[in-house]
Design a protein around this motif. Sequence first.
Motif, PDB file in Angstrom:
ATOM      1  N   CYS A   1     -26.189   0.052  -8.750  1.00 48.73           N
ATOM      2  CA  CYS A   1     -25.785   1.036  -9.747  1.00 48.73           C
ATOM      3  C   CYS A   1     -25.428   2.365  -9.083  1.00 48.73           C
ATOM      4  N   MET A   2     -26.233   2.812  -8.128  1.00 53.40           N
ATOM      5  CA  MET A   2     -25.962   4.083  -7.443  1.00 53.40           C
ATOM      6  C   MET A   2     -24.562   4.096  -6.831  1.00 53.40           C
ATOM      7  N   TYR A   3     -24.192   3.009  -6.195  1.00 48.63           N
ATOM      8  CA  TYR A   3     -22.866   2.926  -5.569  1.00 48.63           C
ATOM      9  C   TYR A   3     -21.765   2.885  -6.628  1.00 48.63           C
ATOM     10  N   GLN A   4     -21.900   1.996  -7.593  1.00 46.20           N
ATOM     11  CA  GLN A   4     -20.850   1.849  -8.603  1.00 46.20           C
ATOM     12  C   GLN A   4     -20.719   3.120  -9.432  1.00 46.20           C
ATOM     13  N   TYR A   5     -21.825   3.706  -9.814  1.00 42.60           N
ATOM     14  CA  TYR A   5     -21.834   4.918 -10.638  1.00 42.60           C
ATOM     15  C   TYR A   5     -21.055   6.048  -9.967  1.00 42.60           C
ATOM     16  N   HIS A   6     -21.335   6.265  -8.679  1.00 43.75           N
ATOM     17  CA  HIS A   6     -20.719   7.400  -7.985  1.00 43.75           C
ATOM     18  C   HIS A   6     -19.354   7.071  -7.391  1.00 43.75           C
ATOM     19  N   ARG A   7     -19.275   5.973  -6.662  1.00 41.14           N
ATOM     20  CA  ARG A   7     -18.065   5.685  -5.898  1.00 41.14           C
ATOM     21  C   ARG A   7     -16.936   5.167  -6.775  1.00 41.14           C
ATOM     22  N   LYS A   8     -17.288   4.265  -7.724  1.00 36.39           N
ATOM     23  CA  LYS A   8     -16.268   3.675  -8.581  1.00 36.39           C
ATOM     24  C   LYS A   8     -16.147   4.387  -9.920  1.00 36.39           C
ATOM     25  N   GLY A   9     -17.201   5.140 -10.277  1.00 34.30           N
ATOM     26  CA  GLY A   9     -17.204   5.837 -11.551  1.00 34.30           C
ATOM     27  C   GLY A   9     -16.812   7.292 -11.428  1.00 34.30           C
ATOM     28  N   LEU A  10     -17.736   8.123 -10.962  1.00 38.51           N
ATOM     29  CA  LEU A  10     -17.473   9.557 -10.900  1.00 38.51           C
ATOM     30  C   LEU A  10     -16.264   9.902 -10.037  1.00 38.51           C
ATOM     31  N   ASP A  11     -16.130   9.237  -8.890  1.00 36.64           N
ATOM     32  CA  ASP A  11     -15.024   9.572  -7.995  1.00 36.64           C
ATOM     33  C   ASP A  11     -13.658   9.214  -8.585  1.00 36.64           C
ATOM     34  N   MET A  12     -13.650   8.424  -9.623  1.00 41.84           N
ATOM     35  CA  MET A  12     -12.415   8.011 -10.272  1.00 41.84           C
ATOM     36  C   MET A  12     -12.045   8.914 -11.445  1.00 41.84           C
ATOM     37  N   MET A  13     -13.008   9.675 -11.951  1.00 42.78           N
ATOM     38  CA  MET A  13     -12.842  10.284 -13.259  1.00 42.78           C
ATOM     39  C   MET A  13     -11.839  11.421 -13.319  1.00 42.78           C
ATOM     40  N   SER A  14     -11.596  12.099 -12.213  1.00 37.03           N
ATOM     41  CA  SER A  14     -10.641  13.205 -12.280  1.00 37.03           C
ATOM     42  C   SER A  14      -9.225  12.717 -12.546  1.00 37.03           C
ATOM     43  N   ASN A  15      -8.901  11.507 -12.108  1.00 39.89           N
ATOM     44  CA  ASN A  15      -7.558  10.977 -12.287  1.00 39.89           C
ATOM     45  C   ASN A  15      -7.477   9.899 -13.370  1.00 39.89           C
ATOM     46  N   LYS A  16      -8.560   9.127 -13.511  1.00 44.03           N
ATOM     47  CA  LYS A  16      -8.568   8.047 -14.499  1.00 44.03           C
ATOM     48  C   LYS A  16      -9.904   8.074 -15.234  1.00 44.03           C
ATOM     49  N   PRO A  17     -10.068   9.057 -16.140  1.00 45.73           N
ATOM     50  CA  PRO A  17     -11.385   9.234 -16.781  1.00 45.73           C
ATOM     51  C   PRO A  17     -11.856   8.024 -17.563  1.00 45.73           C
ATOM     52  N   GLU A  18     -10.966   7.322 -18.241  1.00 44.85           N
ATOM     53  CA  GLU A  18     -11.400   6.164 -19.017  1.00 44.85           C
ATOM     54  C   GLU A  18     -11.905   5.041 -18.114  1.00 44.85           C
ATOM     55  N   GLU A  19     -11.199   4.816 -16.993  1.00 42.53           N
ATOM     56  CA  GLU A  19     -11.644   3.793 -16.047  1.00 42.53           C
ATOM     57  C   GLU A  19     -12.961   4.207 -15.391  1.00 42.53           C
ATOM     58  N   GLY A  20     -13.078   5.500 -15.079  1.00 39.52           N
ATOM     59  CA  GLY A  20     -14.316   5.987 -14.475  1.00 39.52           C
ATOM     60  C   GLY A  20     -15.499   5.818 -15.399  1.00 39.52           C
ATOM     61  N   ARG A  21     -15.327   6.169 -16.685  1.00 43.16           N
ATOM     62  CA  ARG A  21     -16.415   5.992 -17.650  1.00 43.16           C
ATOM     63  C   ARG A  21     -16.797   4.525 -17.801  1.00 43.16           C
ATOM     64  N   LYS A  22     -15.803   3.664 -17.791  1.00 40.84           N
ATOM     65  CA  LYS A  22     -16.075   2.230 -17.904  1.00 40.84           C
ATOM     66  C   LYS A  22     -16.940   1.752 -16.748  1.00 40.84           C
TER      67      LYS A  22
END
Length: 301
Positions: A209-230
Amino acid sequence: MIKKIALLGFMLVLFRLGGAQELQCSVSVVAPSVQGTNKQVFETLQTAIIEFLNGQKWTDNVYSPEERIQCSVMINIKEIKSVDDFSGTIQIQARRPVYNSAYSSILFNYLDQDFDFRYVEFEPLIYNPNSFESNLVGVLAYYAYVILGFDYDSFSKLGGSTYMEKAQDIVNQAQNSPQKGWRSFESTRNRYWLVENYLNQQHRPLRECMYQYHRKGLDMMSNKPEEGRKEVLSAIEKLQKVHRAKPGSFAVQVFFDAKSEELINIFSESFSMEKGRAIEVLSEVDPANASKYSKSLTGNQ
């Protein structure tokens, strides 16, 4: 953009494998309840801890100055037991920058209530990885490795294992120490149980979860917020497995101590179905904050 994010992660790994020390830690030593003593020793202690945490080489990797981990330590001395013996608390916080934003996410935020230590003014703080010689040094080194473990886990899957194992080594060395916080039978929420949980196979979904939350989630949100939240929601769902196997897990609660407000901010922008699912999952895995999630995300105060 995915390629750019992947490149960022690769560059971070190169920086750390490739030189500044790892931590950029601000330190505060306070004693508001201590009266009638020379408080100069607290200033000396504060300086010594700053030099110890920021000057020590904690890994074999090389950091550039901008890669240093931002963290803070606040020690609240509540009692002076003798000239060189002190008792109080230590609060540790570590933060992680989010890609392509000015935002830093809290990785770790913990108040340790069991902090008794001896400090002789002007005596250097020296860490010996092969023995436990000082509770002050041991606690500081332990949390330095915990910070590294959390940080590395947020950039690569299970990347912090080496540093959590080093923290566990300190726990093992401290078993005969007279100070509290190191032994399993003293409490279910202390330094022993934090690393035990984190390295226990049953808690592997938490680390994933720590990896997915930060690397695939938060780091994505500035450009693709919906994908990051997912991705953030998917990461949180991993904690259901931990919660069902170990209800009340200390490590999971430490996660939410750092993340509960951030999660409310993230899902406040969700569409209704996603928001409902977030409330459902968060209420299960973090029951202590269930009403807060429901009220904040539904607007029913």
